[in-house]
Design an enzyme around this catalytic site. Structure first.
Site, PDB file in Angstrom:
ATOM      1  N   HIS A 298       2.641  -7.148   4.413  1.00 14.66           N
ATOM      2  CA  HIS A 298       1.276  -6.659   4.631  1.00 14.66           C
ATOM      3  C   HIS A 298       0.827  -6.959   6.053  1.00 14.66           C
ATOM      4  O   HIS A 298       1.443  -7.760   6.762  1.00 14.66           O
ATOM      5  CB  HIS A 298       0.308  -7.334   3.644  1.00 14.66           C
TER       6      HIS A 298
ATOM      7  N   HIS B  28       0.829  -1.206   0.000  1.00 14.37           N
ATOM      8  CA  HIS B  28       0.000   0.000   0.000  1.00 14.37           C
ATOM      9  C   HIS B  28       0.874   1.271   0.000  1.00 14.37           C
ATOM     10  O   HIS B  28       2.009   1.217  -0.429  1.00 14.37           O
ATOM     11  CB  HIS B  28      -0.983  -0.036   1.165  1.00 14.37           C
TER      12      HIS B  28
ATOM     13  N   GLU C 146       1.428 -11.780   5.369  1.00  9.94           N
ATOM     14  CA  GLU C 146       0.483 -11.049   6.212  1.00  9.94           C
ATOM     15  C   GLU C 146       0.941 -11.225   7.654  1.00  9.94           C
ATOM     16  O   GLU C 146       0.821 -12.302   8.236  1.00  9.94           O
ATOM     17  CB  GLU C 146      -0.934 -11.592   6.026  1.00  9.94           C
TER      18      GLU C 146
END
Length: 428
Positions: free
Chosen positions: A333, A266, A393
């Site tokens: 992430h 992001h 993640e």
């Protein structure tokens, strides 16, 4: 009557066509009013649902179109009904809350700046008066940049002396023909009173008077024809390859010669998952910078897809990776779920199942979180990547307890150690 109906329909069509789509260049912040609202892949009620936001969540809207607001979710455009949101900047009752949010963002930026400053201080050290080194290999290349794949400028032979003015991630910066050049420090021995007692007074005097632009590289480089220089360069490359192999086998530089692309997920207008205390984009950058430092300390070179709060498209991240000779692509992430009890770490991969399992297993040995396993996925940054690629993640920021944990320095330290040791186990 038919004429009036026709005019009315025509008027409505024109009104619909001419209604403007408003673009918010820097985005506007809204707060969710309803208990839950859905994020859609298109500005329509019957569009596919991408996810949900709960009451009081903050969301940034970058475009208004016919009652729908455009934002981003997991790196993809998403749409939400504006009638279920309240613009934060216009809500007088939320003025104090806005100030707290602004202060939180400022604190996050300061923390990132402090992290970057600390990294720079520890790994990019300027040496005021220079340090004298001696070549401890048969031949060593001077390169145009601190990278083993950078252009070779020339080669120095064993015993030559060189003055280093700056150190960065295992490389030393000096000058050759008035141009900045770099050399691998592990191929050098520092010259000082204890290691160079045989240096003559005349040499010491010459060294002390020398300016950076008059680096000893030129003194150490004898006059030779083109053939001799090519021979020296070839010998240096051969020696470097041997040194790299030795370094890879050394416990001090087990990842020497390896190159990794680190992708902080992001960024910019795409905040990623939105926790009650922090954005995903902020956490991924903090983790990425810490991971980069550890990889450099192990001898590896690193390329970032982003180094600050900048929006980089998913396709461009894959392009950045494919433009390098990376041994692996690592995307970082933090997860989110409408189920706030969801927790744990998982690693996704393209075709690199062994790499993903090695990293996932190592992470589980370093952090006390639920093991959600390693699994193949078709994420764009993975499927369009020509290198072995994994997407990690590192916990759920939608889970209040896990959100607090992953922000701690100890968690960041343990998690990045886990990733590094997983890479070491796989590549060695």
């Amino acid at each position: 009557m038919k004429y009036n109906i026709t005019i009315g329909i025509a008027f409505l069509i024109c009104l619909f066509v001419l209604l403007p789509t408003v673009h918010a260049d820097n985005g506007k912040t809204y707060k969710v009013d309803s208990e839950k609202i859905e994020l859609m892949n298109e500005p329509a009620k019957d569009a596919a649902v991408l996810g949900e936001l709960e009451k009081d969540y903050k969301v940034t809207i970058f475009e208004d179109s016919y009652g729908w607001g455009k934002t981003f979710y997991n790196g993809e455009p998403a749409w939400v009904a504006l009638n279920q949101l309240t613009e934060v900047n216009n809500d007088i009752n939320n003025m104090e809350e806005n100030q707290e949010v602004e202060q939180q963002d400022t604190d996050e930026q300061n923390n990132e700046a402090a992290t970057a400053s600390e990294t720079s201080t520890e790994t990019n050290k300027a040496i005021e008066n220079g340090k004298l080194y001696r070549i401890n290999a048969s031949a060593v290349n001077l390169r145009s940049a601190p990278d083993k794949n950078a252009t070779i400028i020339t080669a120095l032979s064993n015993g030559s002396q060189i003055t280093i003015f700056q150190e960065s991630y295992g490389w030393g910066q000096t000058y050759y023909n008035d141009e900045e050049v770099w050399i691998a420090l592990y191929l050098l021995d520092e010259v000082n009173d204890s290691t160079d007692v045989e240096v003559s007074e005349e040499t010491e005097k010459t060294d002390s008077q020398q300016k950076p632009e008059e680096s000893e590289i030129e003194e150490a480089e004898p006059e030779s024809d083109q053939k001799d220089e090519e021979t020296a360069t070839d010998a240096a490359e051969s020696q470097e390859e041997k040194q790299v192999v030795q370094a890879e086998q050394s416990s001090e530089a087990p990842l020497a010669g390896y190159h990794f692309v680190i992708d902080p997920g992001h960024g910019g207008k795409d905040p990623g998952a939105i926790g009650s205390e922090i954005y995903e984009k902020t956490l991924t950058l903090i983790s990425a910078k810490r991971l980069e430092q550890k990889l450099h300390n192990k001898g590896a070179s690193v390329t970032f897809t982003r180094t600050d709060d900048t929006y980089i498209s998913l396709g461009q991240r894959a392009v950045i990776s494919n433009s390098t000779d990376a041994d692996a692509f690592i995307s970082l992430h933090y997860n989110s779920s409408k189920d706030q009890s969801a927790r744990g770490i998982e690693t996704f991969y393209n075709e690199a199942s062994s790499l993903a399992n090695s990293v996932q297993s190592s992470l589980m040995n370093h952090v006390n979180l639920i093991d959600r396993g390693a699994k193949q996925a078709g994420f764009q940054v993975l499927k369009e990547n020509k290198h072995p690629a994994i997407l990690i993640e590192l916990g759920f920021i939608s889970n209040p307890d896990e959100q607090k944990l992953v922000q701690t320095d100890s968690y960041q330290e343990n998690a990045t150690n886990g990733i590094v040791e997983g890479l070491e186990a796989y590549f060695n």
